[in-house]
Design a protein around this motif. Structure first.
Motif, PDB file in Angstrom:
ATOM      1  N   LEU A  21       0.969  -0.997   0.055  1.00  0.00           N
ATOM      2  CA  LEU A  21      -0.394  -0.046  -0.035  1.00  0.00           C
ATOM      3  C   LEU A  21       0.826   1.315  -0.085  1.00  0.00           C
ATOM      4  O   LEU A  21       1.761   1.352   0.939  1.00  0.00           O
ATOM      5  N   ALA A  22       0.333   1.715  -1.765  1.00  0.00           N
ATOM      6  CA  ALA A  22       1.248   3.471  -1.235  1.00  0.00           C
ATOM      7  C   ALA A  22       0.175   4.747  -0.620  1.00  0.00           C
ATOM      8  O   ALA A  22      -0.905   4.648  -0.839  1.00  0.00           O
ATOM      9  N   ILE A  23       0.195   5.595   0.832  1.00  0.00           N
ATOM     10  CA  ILE A  23      -0.622   6.433   0.638  1.00  0.00           C
ATOM     11  C   ILE A  23       0.448   7.744   1.261  1.00  0.00           C
ATOM     12  O   ILE A  23       1.064   7.486   1.437  1.00  0.00           O
ATOM     13  N   ALA A  24      -0.409   8.681   0.700  1.00  0.00           N
ATOM     14  CA  ALA A  24      -0.403  10.404   0.788  1.00  0.00           C
ATOM     15  C   ALA A  24      -0.279  10.334   2.689  1.00  0.00           C
ATOM     16  O   ALA A  24      -1.789  10.469   3.170  1.00  0.00           O
ATOM     17  N   GLU A  25       0.243  12.227   2.619  1.00  0.00           N
ATOM     18  CA  GLU A  25       0.233  13.005   3.337  1.00  0.00           C
ATOM     19  C   GLU A  25      -1.725  13.559   4.391  1.00  0.00           C
ATOM     20  O   GLU A  25      -1.793  12.621   5.544  1.00  0.00           O
ATOM     21  N   ASP A  26      -2.448  13.041   3.049  1.00  0.00           N
ATOM     22  CA  ASP A  26      -3.379  13.913   3.126  1.00  0.00           C
ATOM     23  C   ASP A  26      -4.504  12.539   3.241  1.00  0.00           C
ATOM     24  O   ASP A  26      -5.528  13.004   3.553  1.00  0.00           O
ATOM     25  N   ALA A  32      -2.229   0.038  -4.342  1.00  0.00           N
ATOM     26  CA  ALA A  32      -2.915  -1.226  -3.639  1.00  0.00           C
ATOM     27  C   ALA A  32      -2.441  -1.784  -4.824  1.00  0.00           C
ATOM     28  O   ALA A  32      -2.955  -1.963  -5.499  1.00  0.00           O
ATOM     29  N   ASN A  33      -2.119  -3.368  -4.993  1.00  0.00           N
ATOM     30  CA  ASN A  33      -1.860  -4.404  -4.849  1.00  0.00           C
ATOM     31  C   ASN A  33      -2.728  -4.972  -4.799  1.00  0.00           C
ATOM     32  O   ASN A  33      -4.012  -5.441  -4.155  1.00  0.00           O
ATOM     33  N   PRO A  34      -2.760  -5.824  -6.317  1.00  0.00           N
ATOM     34  CA  PRO A  34      -4.192  -6.861  -5.845  1.00  0.00           C
ATOM     35  C   PRO A  34      -4.065  -7.493  -4.823  1.00  0.00           C
ATOM     36  O   PRO A  34      -5.238  -8.045  -3.737  1.00  0.00           O
ATOM     37  N   VAL A  66       0.977   9.580   6.821  1.00  0.00           N
ATOM     38  CA  VAL A  66       2.479   9.064   6.791  1.00  0.00           C
ATOM     39  C   VAL A  66       3.209   9.003   7.539  1.00  0.00           C
ATOM     40  O   VAL A  66       3.855   8.140   8.310  1.00  0.00           O
ATOM     41  N   SER A  67       2.987  10.135   9.057  1.00  0.00           N
ATOM     42  CA  SER A  67       3.331  10.147  10.154  1.00  0.00           C
ATOM     43  C   SER A  67       3.232   8.693  10.970  1.00  0.00           C
ATOM     44  O   SER A  67       3.542   8.175  11.492  1.00  0.00           O
ATOM     45  N   LEU A  68       1.890   8.381  10.321  1.00  0.00           N
ATOM     46  CA  LEU A  68       1.107   6.948  11.431  1.00  0.00           C
ATOM     47  C   LEU A  68       1.440   6.162  10.943  1.00  0.00           C
ATOM     48  O   LEU A  68       2.360   5.343  11.694  1.00  0.00           O
ATOM     49  N   VAL A  69       2.369   5.786   9.406  1.00  0.00           N
ATOM     50  CA  VAL A  69       2.526   4.757   9.008  1.00  0.00           C
ATOM     51  C   VAL A  69       4.122   4.340   9.480  1.00  0.00           C
ATOM     52  O   VAL A  69       4.119   3.089   9.697  1.00  0.00           O
ATOM     53  N   ARG A  70       4.658   5.571   9.551  1.00  0.00           N
ATOM     54  CA  ARG A  70       6.143   5.515  10.230  1.00  0.00           C
ATOM     55  C   ARG A  70       6.376   5.253  11.462  1.00  0.00           C
ATOM     56  O   ARG A  70       7.238   4.798  12.284  1.00  0.00           O
ATOM     57  N   ALA A  71       5.389   6.131  11.975  1.00  0.00           N
ATOM     58  CA  ALA A  71       4.921   5.262  13.958  1.00  0.00           C
ATOM     59  C   ALA A  71       4.795   4.228  14.159  1.00  0.00           C
ATOM     60  O   ALA A  71       4.868   3.430  15.210  1.00  0.00           O
ATOM     61  N   MET A  91       2.521  -4.027   9.526  1.00  0.00           N
ATOM     62  CA  MET A  91       2.909  -3.462   9.297  1.00  0.00           C
ATOM     63  C   MET A  91       4.182  -3.006   8.660  1.00  0.00           C
ATOM     64  O   MET A  91       5.066  -2.958   9.936  1.00  0.00           O
ATOM     65  N   SER A  92       4.847  -3.093   7.063  1.00  0.00           N
ATOM     66  CA  SER A  92       6.854  -3.247   8.123  1.00  0.00           C
ATOM     67  C   SER A  92       6.509  -1.581   7.381  1.00  0.00           C
ATOM     68  O   SER A  92       6.221  -0.571   7.798  1.00  0.00           O
ATOM     69  N   LYS A  93       7.603  -1.158   7.813  1.00  0.00           N
ATOM     70  CA  LYS A  93       8.282   0.127   7.680  1.00  0.00           C
ATOM     71  C   LYS A  93       8.353   0.871   6.330  1.00  0.00           C
ATOM     72  O   LYS A  93       8.530   0.015   5.409  1.00  0.00           O
ATOM     73  N   SER A  94       8.483   2.176   6.073  1.00  0.00           N
ATOM     74  CA  SER A  94       8.332   2.252   4.605  1.00  0.00           C
ATOM     75  C   SER A  94       9.497   2.477   4.080  1.00  0.00           C
ATOM     76  O   SER A  94      10.336   2.337   4.761  1.00  0.00           O
ATOM     77  N   ALA A  95       9.231   2.059   2.437  1.00  0.00           N
ATOM     78  CA  ALA A  95      10.261   2.043   1.900  1.00  0.00           C
ATOM     79  C   ALA A  95      10.776   2.988   1.519  1.00  0.00           C
ATOM     80  O   ALA A  95      11.934   3.009   0.878  1.00  0.00           O
TER      81      ALA A  95
END
Length: 120
Positions: A21-26, A32-34, A66-71, A91-95
């Motif tokens: 999954l790729a997500i923007a700050e907003d 999202a892949n299959p 983005v901050s929440l995914v990192r946290a 959930m992994s660390k952001s690439a």
């Protein structure tokens, strides 16, 4: 090696067998892949019509996604399935590692069944 250098990144991400999954700050979902769509009972296209708050069940919607995914990297998060059930996944660390990246790109490992069995 030449073949790998010619493959576009999106093609590689779409073909990965793990949810991505790729997500923007907003909170906009950019990719999202299959495998991610399947984990949540959606098509990838349907996932990209959702927002962060529609997918991440227990995270606050008033902070940068983005901050929440990192946290929450390397932690178990609760995601909303299309049928309103909860999917628990690590959930992994952001690439994308730079602190100023406006996008987070993470992979997920569905732990729902395993955690459910352990709780019994």
């Amino acid at each position: 090696m030449a073949l790998l250098r010619e493959l576009p990144a999106l093609v590689v991400l779409e073909r990965l067998p793990v949810p991505v999954l790729a997500i923007a700050e907003d909170g906009d979902i950019l990719f999202a892949n299959p495998a991610f769509g399947e984990m949540l009972g959606h098509t990838p296209e349907a996932v990209m019509e959702l927002k962060f708050r529609d997918v991440f069940h227990t995270m606050p919607a008033d902070e940068s996604a983005v901050s929440l995914v990192r946290a929450h990297a390397n932690l178990v998060v609760e995601l909303m399935h299309q049928d309103s059930s909860i999917v628990r996944a690590r959930m992994s660390k952001s690439a994308l590692l730079r602190g100023d990246d406006p996008v987070a790109l993470a992979t997920f490992q569905d732990l729902t069944e395993r955690l459910w069995d352990e709780e019994l």
